[in-house]
Write an enzyme that holds these catalytic residues in place. Structure first.
Site, PDB file in Angstrom:
ATOM      1  CD  GLU A   1      -4.674  -2.808   9.891  1.00  0.00           C
ATOM      2  OE1 GLU A   1      -5.822  -2.494   9.509  1.00  0.00           O
ATOM      3  OE2 GLU A   1      -3.910  -3.529   9.240  1.00  0.00           O
TER       4      GLU A   1
ATOM      5  CD  GLN B   1      -2.919  -1.073   2.333  1.00  0.00           C
ATOM      6  OE1 GLN B   1      -2.654  -1.772   3.302  1.00  0.00           O
ATOM      7  NE2 GLN B   1      -3.976  -0.291   2.304  1.00  0.00           N
TER       8      GLN B   1
ATOM      9  CG  ASN C   1      -3.175  -7.512   8.270  1.00  0.00           C
ATOM     10  OD1 ASN C   1      -3.082  -6.878   9.316  1.00  0.00           O
ATOM     11  ND2 ASN C   1      -4.084  -7.217   7.341  1.00  0.00           N
TER      12      ASN C   1
ATOM     13  CG  HIS D   1      -0.810  -6.037   5.614  1.00  0.00           C
ATOM     14  ND1 HIS D   1      -0.732  -5.361   6.808  1.00  0.00           N
ATOM     15  CD2 HIS D   1      -2.006  -5.686   5.079  1.00  0.00           C
ATOM     16  CE1 HIS D   1      -1.820  -4.635   6.988  1.00  0.00           C
ATOM     17  NE2 HIS D   1      -2.609  -4.816   5.937  1.00  0.00           N
TER      18      HIS D   1
END
Length: 444
Positions: free
Chosen positions: A348, A18, A156, A112
């Site tokens: 998160e 990301q 994740n 992830h």
């Protein structure tokens, strides 16, 4: 001021695909660029964190934060099956060393969402061979970098595939809407673009050519998961954890789960119980040897007799469409603590918004709940806000703004937001007493 313990970790998180850019050997890169893609735009250079990580970590440090959660990109480290790239491994070593040199505690995620393209071509996350591949990757990382890795999250949101499977069933009509006032669970805490089932089928057909396999065999990490796939994910976690511990038993190893705050209206108790089992308690047997649990939460879901109740038009929502409900985090921690006595790490929690004052309020209210949990003796050891940077939100592209730092992608110039300074101030001076508008917590 209400202070967290001195050893409590406060910082922010990112995921490699990301933010790094040009992850050309990953399955996501392939999916972004295939004809008829479901992605609103490709990741391209992302926010160039691969080259600018020192600048970004320095902004985190200057704000006063003490920890940084990021992921090592499997597709970079092992771009071809069995071939580990020394240059890419050295890159992540440099990132880790920079954290340690600046007294920032690194929390590393091994997977992830994004995977090597070759892995998907070999069956992906429904193939039993993936367990061996993931174990080998984990062993390589910890052998090369283990002395720099105090915390490892193996996978994740390991429960994400099950949540996505529910959405697919809804779209194909397997789950029926039971009344005009209720709806089946159609929310996941990740940026997905599922406009129509027909579009998805065309998309997967195109992917079959990219990966060189039949479309029904394209099983990325975010594909709807079968029961066999669920078991494979947990076996990947267990084998990786055991391999890590064998090489370096001092590393604290855990996993992260996507958890909603499930709340029941009268008659909704059984629906809540089922969701909590699907999201969390069913996974506990596989986590018994873990050192900590990574909790990830963004909102709540309210359940009535017919399932999840659709929020009305007056409900305050985030840019992602979630209900704006920071108190969900504290509630989730309390639920988890009833089943989990080991350390809890908030890996998160955050909000997508174009108005940073909303983000400051969200952080304040969320951390108030965390602080109350700590005061009550629940073993919460840290909080990493999602996300450090405005980034690539998967199929939704760059229109979502979760970051503490804005980025002009035409120049890659960074613009720290007030929310970053606010988060860092909590770490150095403590959590301020709740403001008047925060005291009026929304209820059911």
């Amino acid at each position: 001021m209400m202070r967290f313990p001195n050893e409590f970790l406060i910082g922010a998180a990112t995921a490699a695909h990301q933010v790094e850019g040009n992850n050309v050997n990953s399955d996501f890169w392939a999916m972004e660029n295939v004809p008829g893609t479901m992605y609103k735009e490709p990741s391209l250079d992302a926010v160039d964190h691969y080259n600018r990580y020192k600048e970004d970590i320095q902004l985190l440090i200057e704000a006063g934060c003490s920890t940084y959660r990021f992921s090592i990109e499997w597709a970079r480290v092992e771009p071809e099956k069995g071939h580990f790239d020394k240059k890419e491994t050295a890159h992540y070593k440099e990132v880790l060393e920079y954290c340690h040199e600046n007294n920032v505690k690194p929390i590393v995620t091994l997977h992830h969402f994004s995977s090597p393209k070759w892995l998907i071509s070999e069956g992906g996350w429904e193939s039993v061979h993936t367990v061996d591949h993931f174990e080998a990757y984990a062993k390589h990382v910890v052998t090369e970098l283990g002395d720099l890795l105090p915390f490892i999250c193996t996978i994740n949101e390991a429960n994400m595939g099950k949540q996505i499977a529910k959405i697919i069933k809804e779209m194909t009509g397997s789950l029926k809407q039971e009344s005009s006032n209720t709806e089946s669970d159609t929310g996941v805490q990740v940026g997905l673009n599922m406009d129509t089932n027909a579009e998805m089928m065309n998309y997967y057909s195109a992917l079959s050519e990219v990966f060189g396999i039949d479309s029904e065999k394209v099983q990325t990490f975010l594909s709807p998961r079968t029961e066999v796939g669920e078991l494979i994910i947990m076996q990947c976690h267990e084998r990786a954890r055991d391999a890590i511990k064998k090489v370096n038993p001092d590393i604290q190893v855990g996993i992260t789960l996507s958890l909603y705050d499930h709340q029941a209206l009268p008659g909704g108790e059984e629906s809540v119980k089922q969701e909590q089992a699907d999201d969390f308690t069913d996974y506990l047997p596989y986590l018994e040897k873990d050192d900590f649990l990574g909790v990830q939460n963004y909102s709540r879901k309210i359940h009535g007799p017919n399932g999840v109740v659709k929020p009305d038009e007056k409900t305050r929502v985030t840019k992602m469409g979630y209900e704006y409900y920071p108190e969900a985090l504290g509630n989730v921690i309390r639920f988890v603590s009833k089943h989990w006595s080991k350390p809890i790490l908030i890996t998160e929690n955050g909000i997508s918004t174009d108005h940073d004052e909303e983000r400051v309020e969200f952080i304040e209210r969320a951390l108030q709940g965390v602080h109350e949990c700590v005061e009550d003796g629940i073993n919460v050891i840290g909080y990493t806000y999602w996300s450090l940077l405005d980034n690539f939100e998967w199929q939704l592209g760059y229109e979502q703004h979760f970051g503490l730092i804005a980025v002009d992608r035409s120049t890659q110039k960074r613009y720290p937001k007030k929310s970053l300074a606010y988060l860092g101030k909590i770490n150095t001076t403590g959590l301020p007493s709740l403001s008047a508008n925060v005291q009026n917590k929304p209820g059911l």
